[in-house]
Write an enzyme that holds these catalytic residues in place. Structure first.
Site, PDB file in Angstrom:
ATOM      1  N   SER A  43       2.119   0.945   5.446  1.00 37.47           N
ATOM      2  CA  SER A  43       2.203   1.418   4.060  1.00 37.47           C
ATOM      3  C   SER A  43       1.773   0.326   3.098  1.00 37.47           C
ATOM      4  CB  SER A  43       3.629   1.876   3.744  1.00 37.47           C
ATOM      5  OG  SER A  43       4.494   0.771   3.708  1.00 37.47           O
ATOM      6  N   ARG A  91      -1.414   1.278   0.922  1.00 31.75           N
ATOM      7  CA  ARG A  91      -1.174   1.479  -0.508  1.00 31.75           C
ATOM      8  C   ARG A  91      -2.201   0.705  -1.333  1.00 31.75           C
ATOM      9  NH1 ARG A  91       3.433  -0.375  -0.648  1.00 31.75           N
ATOM     10  NH2 ARG A  91       4.525   1.577  -0.294  1.00 31.75           N
ATOM     11  N   ASN A 129      -5.356   2.543  -3.297  1.00 28.40           N
ATOM     12  CA  ASN A 129      -5.477   2.410  -4.756  1.00 28.40           C
ATOM     13  C   ASN A 129      -6.805   1.793  -5.152  1.00 28.40           C
ATOM     14  OD1 ASN A 129      -3.121   3.099  -6.645  1.00 28.40           O
ATOM     15  ND2 ASN A 129      -2.128   2.372  -4.790  1.00 28.40           N
TER      16      ASN A 129
END
Lengths: 289, 156
Positions: free
Chosen positions: A217, A221, A225
């Site tokens: 994660s 992440r 992004n």
């Protein structure tokens, strides 16, 4: 523009400068996405490596310069800036991590500044750096991606290093038995030894997923992004290539708006990566689950 | 987009950066920060102490001033009293002296008066005798009538 069609342009922008073994057995640069894929694991994204290392060196050079002249008296401009960063990171670490570790705070500082710098390259208009690469190499089709954090290799590398530290500290603090116990004896426990043995695989499955989810994660992440942000920039850039005046005008406005918004994202993502690293490591230091 | 050996390169770079940061960047900066923190804390402490000292000194000075004022007032009061006393004493002395001088003068006057009276008395005796001589045309034996004349003179 390096490619004639919009999809070609986008694809070109999403391809790394890959150095690896070509199908004919010699080592060289991949010229297409398929070729890069065929190189398998033993290939290097030279753009990712080059930019991230360069930015890392800039970070360390500047901070080292300030650190060498660090004085407890009146600080100069550079020292002031570095101190603000160090103090900010130190405060964040102290807020969430209550043990004493010489590694976590510098690690968090490195992550924050390095990730921020790599993200910040995203604010440079998407074509400038690739065009520069084309000018230098003389190859009009050379793929080049400047934003290292849009390469999952970069984010996963950091996440795996953090993961290794999590494992290391878990075992160091709780012992190997304690770490294995943490993985297998929670969240379901029983006084009955047989029931407990039956519960171990269930616990292990749950805890293992939790453990693995941390680095994945963390990496995805940041990658997600930044990748999405860059893609939006590329799509806006396609507007300029359309040749329509009003669409280009709209593109300028959008480019500006998205860049402003992106300032927030790049900082926030760097901060989140740092903060989660601290939290994960402090969790690894805590004895009771 | 492919996962490849870049991963390893990035990991190595990252670890080296972290190590460098840990060894050469973090310690000097954080030491300087902590030292400055301590310096500021010490400085604030010293300032507090100085302020307290100042307050004490001011209090002491005020106390001393008040003492001095009280003492001065006392001294002035005493000297006033003393002055009044001196004036009083001088007045008494003067009065006594005056009385004495007056008494002496009175005594002198009395004495003068008495001697004058005596002289007058004597002269009156003689005059009376002379007058009587003249009136009688004869000499009167002064000794025989002296007692009478003296009695006469004493009656005057």
């Amino acid at each position: 523009m390096a490619a004639e069609t919009a999809s070609g342009y986008i694809q070109h922008h999403l391809q790394n400068l890959t150095y690896g073994q070509l199908p004919d057995g010699s080592w060289g640069f991949a010229h297409s996405a398929a070729e890069a894929k065929a190189m398998g694991f033993w290939a290097f994204h030279l753009d990712t490596l080059g930019w991230s290392v360069a930015l890392g060196l800039i970070f360390l050079f500047i901070f080292r310069m300030a650190a060498k002249k660090a004085t407890s008296g009146q600080p100069g401009g550079l020292q002031n800036f570095v101190e603000v960063m160090v103090d900010f990171v130190n405060g964040s670490v102290k807020d969430s991590f209550h043990g004493r570790s010489p590694v976590i705070a510098p690690l968090a500082l490195t992550i924050f500044v390095w990730v921020f710098l790599m993200n910040a390259v995203d604010l440079v208009p998407v074509d400038w750096i690739p065009q520069l690469a084309i000018l230098i190499s003389g190859d009009p089709h050379i793929p080049f991606r400047a934003v290292s954090t849009t390469d999952p290799n970069a984010t996963l590398a950091m996440a795996f290093c953090v993961f290794a530290l999590i494992i290391f500290y878990s075992i160091k603090v709780k012992g190997l038995g304690g770490f294995i116990g943490e993985l297998t004896l929670h969240p379901f426990g029983s006084k009955n030894i047989f029931v407990q043995i039956l519960l171990i695989p269930v616990n292990f499955l749950l805890e293992f997923v939790t453990l693995i989810a941390k680095p994945i994660s963390l990496a995805l992440r940041l990658f997600g992004n930044m990748y999405a942000g860059e893609l939006v920039f590329i799509l806006i850039a396609v507007m300029f290539g359309s040749g329509l005046l009003w669409l280009s005008g709209l593109g300028i406005v959008l480019q500006w708006a998205w860049a402003v918004f992106h300032i927030l994202i790049i900082t926030l993502q760097a901060f989140i990566f740092m903060m989660l690293t601290i939290v994960y490591l402090s969790m690894a230091h805590e004895d009771n689950h | 987009m492919n996962i490849n050996a870049t991963l390893i390169g990035q990991s190595v770079a990252f670890l080296i950066f972290v190590l460098f940061c840990m060894k050469y960047v973090w310690p000097p900066v954080i030491t300087a920060l902590q030292e400055r923190q301590k310096k500021i804390a010490d400085g604030l402490d010293a300032a507090n102490r100085a302020a307290r000292d100042l307050e004490l000194a001011q209090e002491k000075a005020g106390q001393q001033l008040r003492d001095a004022k009280a003492q001065a007032a006392e001294i002035i009061e005493q000297s006033k009293k003393r002055a009044a006393q001196l004036v009083e004493e001088a007045r008494d002395q003067a009065r006594v002296e005056a009385d004495r001088v007056k008494a002496q003068a009175l005594a002198e006057i009395e004495q003068e008066l008495n001697s004058a009276k005596d002289a007058l008395r004597a002269q009156v005796g003689a005059l009376a005798v002379g007058g009587a001589e003249k009136i009688l045309g004869a000499t009167i034996d002064q000794n025989a009538h002296a007692e009478l004349v003296n009695k006469l003179a004493a009656e005057i």
